[in-house]
Design an enzyme around this catalytic site. Structure first.
Site, PDB file in Angstrom:
ATOM      1  N   ASP A 174       0.827  -1.207   0.000  1.00 13.39           N
ATOM      2  CA  ASP A 174       0.000   0.000   0.000  1.00 13.39           C
ATOM      3  C   ASP A 174       0.865   1.262   0.000  1.00 13.39           C
ATOM      4  O   ASP A 174       1.556   1.548   0.978  1.00 13.39           O
ATOM      5  CB  ASP A 174      -0.896  -0.035   1.246  1.00 13.39           C
ATOM      6  CG  ASP A 174      -2.071   0.905   1.157  1.00 13.39           C
ATOM      7  OD1 ASP A 174      -2.167   1.654   0.181  1.00 13.39           O
ATOM      8  OD2 ASP A 174      -2.903   0.885   2.077  1.00 13.39           O
ATOM      9  N   ASP A 175       0.831   2.016  -1.101  1.00  7.18           N
ATOM     10  CA  ASP A 175       1.580   3.268  -1.238  1.00  7.18           C
ATOM     11  C   ASP A 175       3.090   3.066  -1.351  1.00  7.18           C
ATOM     12  O   ASP A 175       3.861   3.987  -1.055  1.00  7.18           O
ATOM     13  CB  ASP A 175       1.312   4.214  -0.056  1.00  7.18           C
ATOM     14  CG  ASP A 175      -0.070   4.840  -0.093  1.00  7.18           C
ATOM     15  OD1 ASP A 175      -0.849   4.497  -1.001  1.00  7.18           O
ATOM     16  OD2 ASP A 175      -0.378   5.657   0.787  1.00  7.18           O
ATOM     17  N   LYS A 235       1.788   9.715  -5.555  1.00  4.67           N
ATOM     18  CA  LYS A 235       0.396   9.286  -5.372  1.00  4.67           C
ATOM     19  C   LYS A 235      -0.573  10.459  -5.573  1.00  4.67           C
ATOM     20  O   LYS A 235      -0.318  11.570  -5.131  1.00  4.67           O
ATOM     21  CB  LYS A 235       0.211   8.718  -3.970  1.00  4.67           C
ATOM     22  CG  LYS A 235      -1.230   8.328  -3.630  1.00  4.67           C
ATOM     23  CD  LYS A 235      -1.357   7.832  -2.211  1.00  4.67           C
ATOM     24  CE  LYS A 235      -2.807   7.475  -1.862  1.00  4.67           C
ATOM     25  NZ  LYS A 235      -2.948   6.963  -0.483  1.00  4.67           N
ATOM     26  N   ASP A 250      -0.080  -0.382  -5.161  1.00  6.12           N
ATOM     27  CA  ASP A 250      -1.339   0.167  -5.669  1.00  6.12           C
ATOM     28  C   ASP A 250      -1.214   1.558  -6.262  1.00  6.12           C
ATOM     29  O   ASP A 250      -2.106   2.010  -6.987  1.00  6.12           O
ATOM     30  CB  ASP A 250      -2.407   0.157  -4.567  1.00  6.12           C
ATOM     31  CG  ASP A 250      -2.027   1.000  -3.363  1.00  6.12           C
ATOM     32  OD1 ASP A 250      -0.856   1.417  -3.259  1.00  6.12           O
ATOM     33  OD2 ASP A 250      -2.897   1.236  -2.501  1.00  6.12           O
ATOM     34  N   ASN A 251      -0.161   2.274  -5.959  1.00  6.78           N
ATOM     35  CA  ASN A 251       0.085   3.609  -6.519  1.00  6.78           C
ATOM     36  C   ASN A 251       1.465   4.048  -6.059  1.00  6.78           C
ATOM     37  O   ASN A 251       2.160   3.305  -5.370  1.00  6.78           O
ATOM     38  CB  ASN A 251      -0.980   4.631  -6.083  1.00  6.78           C
ATOM     39  CG  ASN A 251      -1.318   4.604  -4.617  1.00  6.78           C
ATOM     40  OD1 ASN A 251      -2.439   4.276  -4.241  1.00  6.78           O
ATOM     41  ND2 ASN A 251      -0.364   4.921  -3.755  1.00  6.78           N
ATOM     42  N   ARG A 273      -7.685  -0.656  -6.662  1.00  7.11           N
ATOM     43  CA  ARG A 273      -8.312  -1.898  -6.206  1.00  7.11           C
ATOM     44  C   ARG A 273      -9.593  -2.201  -6.991  1.00  7.11           C
ATOM     45  O   ARG A 273      -9.924  -3.364  -7.237  1.00  7.11           O
ATOM     46  CB  ARG A 273      -8.593  -1.813  -4.706  1.00  7.11           C
ATOM     47  CG  ARG A 273      -7.331  -1.986  -3.867  1.00  7.11           C
ATOM     48  CD  ARG A 273      -7.544  -1.577  -2.415  1.00  7.11           C
ATOM     49  NE  ARG A 273      -6.417  -1.964  -1.591  1.00  7.11           N
ATOM     50  CZ  ARG A 273      -5.236  -1.356  -1.567  1.00  7.11           C
ATOM     51  NH1 ARG A 273      -5.032  -0.293  -2.340  1.00  7.11           N
ATOM     52  NH2 ARG A 273      -4.240  -1.790  -0.810  1.00  7.11           N
ATOM     53  N   LYS A 292      -6.324  -4.888   3.599  1.00  2.00           N
ATOM     54  CA  LYS A 292      -7.108  -3.682   3.290  1.00  2.00           C
ATOM     55  C   LYS A 292      -8.134  -3.946   2.192  1.00  2.00           C
ATOM     56  O   LYS A 292      -7.781  -4.345   1.090  1.00  2.00           O
ATOM     57  CB  LYS A 292      -6.157  -2.558   2.876  1.00  2.00           C
ATOM     58  CG  LYS A 292      -6.833  -1.288   2.381  1.00  2.00           C
ATOM     59  CD  LYS A 292      -5.787  -0.226   2.163  1.00  2.00           C
ATOM     60  CE  LYS A 292      -6.320   0.982   1.439  1.00  2.00           C
ATOM     61  NZ  LYS A 292      -5.326   2.061   1.337  1.00  2.00           N
ATOM     62  N   HIS A 341     -11.223  -1.459   1.399  1.00  2.12           N
ATOM     63  CA  HIS A 341     -11.377  -0.116   0.822  1.00  2.12           C
ATOM     64  C   HIS A 341     -12.344  -0.090  -0.367  1.00  2.12           C
ATOM     65  O   HIS A 341     -12.243   0.777  -1.244  1.00  2.12           O
ATOM     66  CB  HIS A 341      -9.997   0.431   0.397  1.00  2.12           C
ATOM     67  CG  HIS A 341      -9.922   1.931   0.445  1.00  2.12           C
ATOM     68  ND1 HIS A 341      -8.846   2.643  -0.068  1.00  2.12           N
ATOM     69  CD2 HIS A 341     -10.773   2.849   0.954  1.00  2.12           C
ATOM     70  CE1 HIS A 341      -9.052   3.924   0.124  1.00  2.12           C
ATOM     71  NE2 HIS A 341     -10.200   4.081   0.736  1.00  2.12           N
ATOM     72  N   HIS A 397       1.528   2.361   3.989  1.00  5.74           N
ATOM     73  CA  HIS A 397       0.603   3.499   4.058  1.00  5.74           C
ATOM     74  C   HIS A 397       0.709   4.146   5.435  1.00  5.74           C
ATOM     75  O   HIS A 397       0.868   3.469   6.441  1.00  5.74           O
ATOM     76  CB  HIS A 397      -0.817   2.976   3.829  1.00  5.74           C
ATOM     77  CG  HIS A 397      -1.856   4.033   3.585  1.00  5.74           C
ATOM     78  ND1 HIS A 397      -2.266   4.920   4.554  1.00  5.74           N
ATOM     79  CD2 HIS A 397      -2.591   4.325   2.483  1.00  5.74           C
ATOM     80  CE1 HIS A 397      -3.214   5.706   4.061  1.00  5.74           C
ATOM     81  NE2 HIS A 397      -3.422   5.364   2.799  1.00  5.74           N
ATOM     82  N   CYS A 433      -5.350   4.483  -4.020  1.00  4.12           N
ATOM     83  CA  CYS A 433      -5.576   3.150  -3.459  1.00  4.12           C
ATOM     84  C   CYS A 433      -6.861   2.497  -3.951  1.00  4.12           C
ATOM     85  O   CYS A 433      -6.849   1.389  -4.498  1.00  4.12           O
ATOM     86  CB  CYS A 433      -5.652   3.226  -1.932  1.00  4.12           C
ATOM     87  SG  CYS A 433      -4.315   4.096  -1.122  1.00  4.12           S
TER      88      CYS A 433
END
Length: 569
Positions: free
Chosen positions: A40-41, A395, A338-339, A82, A139, A141, A232, A78
């Protein structure tokens, strides 16, 4: 309304089950297990295999035994990523047309529901229908207000998830946004209290290890989706790992930009003539910080590195377990981010909630406690700039720093990869078609009577097993978030971002020659730019893009040069 919504979900679920049953997948004996891992991130170069200084030996070993992608694109945020990942299509079709916040003109528009809508089939739903047992940890989301939007209702047999977009990584379960409690779900039931000693990365991995273990009396292969919340923010990591990196980032983010660029060049991801990305004017130079600010900032970057290190150590346990169970060789493993790295500060999250002053004062962000329980710290734009090297922005933006992701794919042993590195331009919506291809599962939308949307992605299997890149240069894709736009076709990219992130107009880049998007060639190739803009407009119409009627989120210009760490101590 709720009754009609329930009928829609029931209809979609029945369609998926009945139509998938008509497919003729491979026999159970030959079906590979599938493990999809998302960090994540994390930045493009956060793993040693991509040139990082962070210690990631397990991920690096995985990369050595895998196919590594150099031009894999995600979306700038994010939840939109997804949405594409779990459905194989553009996020504007999935219900995640925007991220976290929207504008008045986007409300109630198709594709902007804020959760995975009933027009799409999730990868878990299709894999379950193809004979797989399915589980998710980490996660979600993808919706948290209605249980019909939770993983347990979207194809996952088992799930242990954070429903929100972020939260404390510790047992205290403090929310990311004040006034918006973080919610965990265990197989569809809300978790009242996290277990003693909880640390997100460790516990998500523990739950996935439980799931992938061979079940008594079952010969079903597994589909596991492990979605870490690390790295994240808020930045949290075990103290001994923070200490491992506490002296590494004293040179600041300008030095990190140089280090990461050198690492990418050494690994062959970037040409030797690519220069450092110029630091945006709204980001402070490292030299402008006071001594205390530098110390705190270096500590926070050490926490971030420790979070990535902790992911690698948890994957060591998971992969070792798979090997001990005799499952590793026949498992397709996909690892991605994810980014790009996040510039978002904790103060930014405070603005989204209520009771911010009391929330901020509740944390202990003294130097020795930064990253430990009771703290809440972040990277800020400076470190995000350094981590994104040499790409533009990070991001939240459709420039390469926001949408270029690492991608590592380990094939099952029965498949023989033809390439160690794939340079073809690929997209996150390609992941679901790829997994279904390996599983021999047909998407229910392929049946004529289905009302479900068809996947828009393309299977990567030909790239993985033949290294045949023919056709990929002719496949274009677009993107939009917060009114910022891009369209990519082969080596060319049209990009629109407002001042000061862009010039407030469409720009044109040849990514093959200029991966850092530093040389706008729109005046040299006006016809090429017009063609790409026309392609973007067609993309927007096809996918139901509703552009915001005012600047929002990451598109809003900064009012002043960004503070690096503006959380009070």
């Amino acid at each position: 309304m709720k009754f009609l919504q329930a009928l829609c979900y029931l209809s979609a679920a029945l369609s998926i089950v009945l139509l998938t049953a008509c497919a003729e997948p491979k026999s159970v004996d030959t079906k590979p297990n599938v493990l999809l891992i998302v960090v994540d991130d994390a930045g493009y170069s956060d793993f040693g295999a991509y040139g990082s200084e962070i210690d990631t030996p397990t991920i690096d070993a995985l990369a050595n035994d895998s196919v590594v992608f150099s031009q894999f694109h995600v979306t700038p945020s994010c939840s939109t990523t997804r949405g594409s990942l779990l459905t194989g299509m553009d996020p504007h079709r999935t219900g995640k047309g925007t991220h976290a916040v929207g504008t008045e003109n986007q409300l109630d528009k198709p594709g902007y529901e804020g959760y995975l809508n009933d027009r799409v089939a999730t990868i878990a739903e299709v894999m379950k229908g193809a004979g797989y047992r399915t589980a998710m940890t980490g996660k979600w989301h993808m919706g948290n207000k209605d249980k019909a939007t939770w993983p347990i209702s979207r194809g996952f047999d088992k799930s242990y998830v954070l429903l929100n977009g972020g939260a404390s990584h510790w047992q205290d379960n403090l929310p990311l946004v004040p006034g918006k409690p973080s919610l965990y779900s265990d197989n569809g039931e809300l978790v009242k209290k996290l277990p003693e000693g909880f640390y997100s990365t460790t516990n998500y991995t523990d739950k996935m290890i439980e799931f992938v273990s061979k079940e008594d009396g079952s010969d079903k292969p597994f589909f596991g989706y492990l979605a870490y919340t690390a790295p994240h923010n808020p930045l949290h990591a075990p103290e001994e790992l923070i200490e491992k990196y506490e002296d590494l980032y004293q040179g600041g983010w300008d030095q990190l930009q140089k280090t990461r660029l050198q690492g990418l060049k050494a690994k062959g991801f970037i040409a030797d003539d690519v220069a450092m990305q110029q630091r945006p004017e709204f980001i402070m130079a490292w030299s402008e910080l006071s001594t205390d600010e530098k110390a705190n900032a270096a500590r926070d970057m050490a926490v971030y590195a420790a979070m990535v290190d902790a992911v690698d150590q948890s994957l060591t346990r998971l992969f070792t377990h798979l090997k001990q169970q005799g499952l590793y060789d026949n498992t397709l493993i996909i690892l991605m981010s994810d980014n790009g790295p996040s510039k978002t500060t904790m103060a930014d999250y405070v603005k989204l909630g209520t009771g911010g002053d009391a929330f901020i004062k509740s944390f202990n962000n003294q130097f020795q406690n930064r990253g430990l329980p009771g703290s809440s710290v972040d990277l800020g734009p400076g470190w995000a700039y350094g981590l994104a090297a040499p790409f533009k922005m990070m991001k939240g933006y459709p420039s390469q720093g926001g949408i270029l992701s690492p991608l590592i794919v380990k094939l099952p042993k029965s498949y023989k990869p033809k390439a160690e590195k794939v340079k073809a331009v690929t997209h996150v919506m390609d992941i679901m078609p790829t997994i279904l291809d390996f599983a021999g599962a047909d998407h229910p939308a392929n049946v004529a009577s289905s009302e479900l949307l068809k996947m828009q992605g393309e299977s990567l299997l030909p790239l993985l097993t033949t290294n045949d890149v023919s056709g990929w240069q002719q496949r274009g894709f677009g993107g939009e978030l917060f009114g910022m736009r891009y369209y990519r076709l082969g080596d060319w990219k049209a990009l629109y971002m407002p001042v000061p992130y862009g010039n407030g107009d469409w720009q044109l880049y040849n990514i093959a020659n200029d991966p850092a998007e530093s040389n706008n060639v729109s005046t040299e190739f006006p016809e090429k730019l017009r063609s790409l803009i026309a392609s973007w407009e067609q993309y927007a119409e096809i996918n139901g893009v509703v552009e915001p009627n005012r600047p929002i989120a990451y598109a809003v210009p900064p009012k002043k040069k960004a503070d690096t760490h503006n959380m009070p101590e």
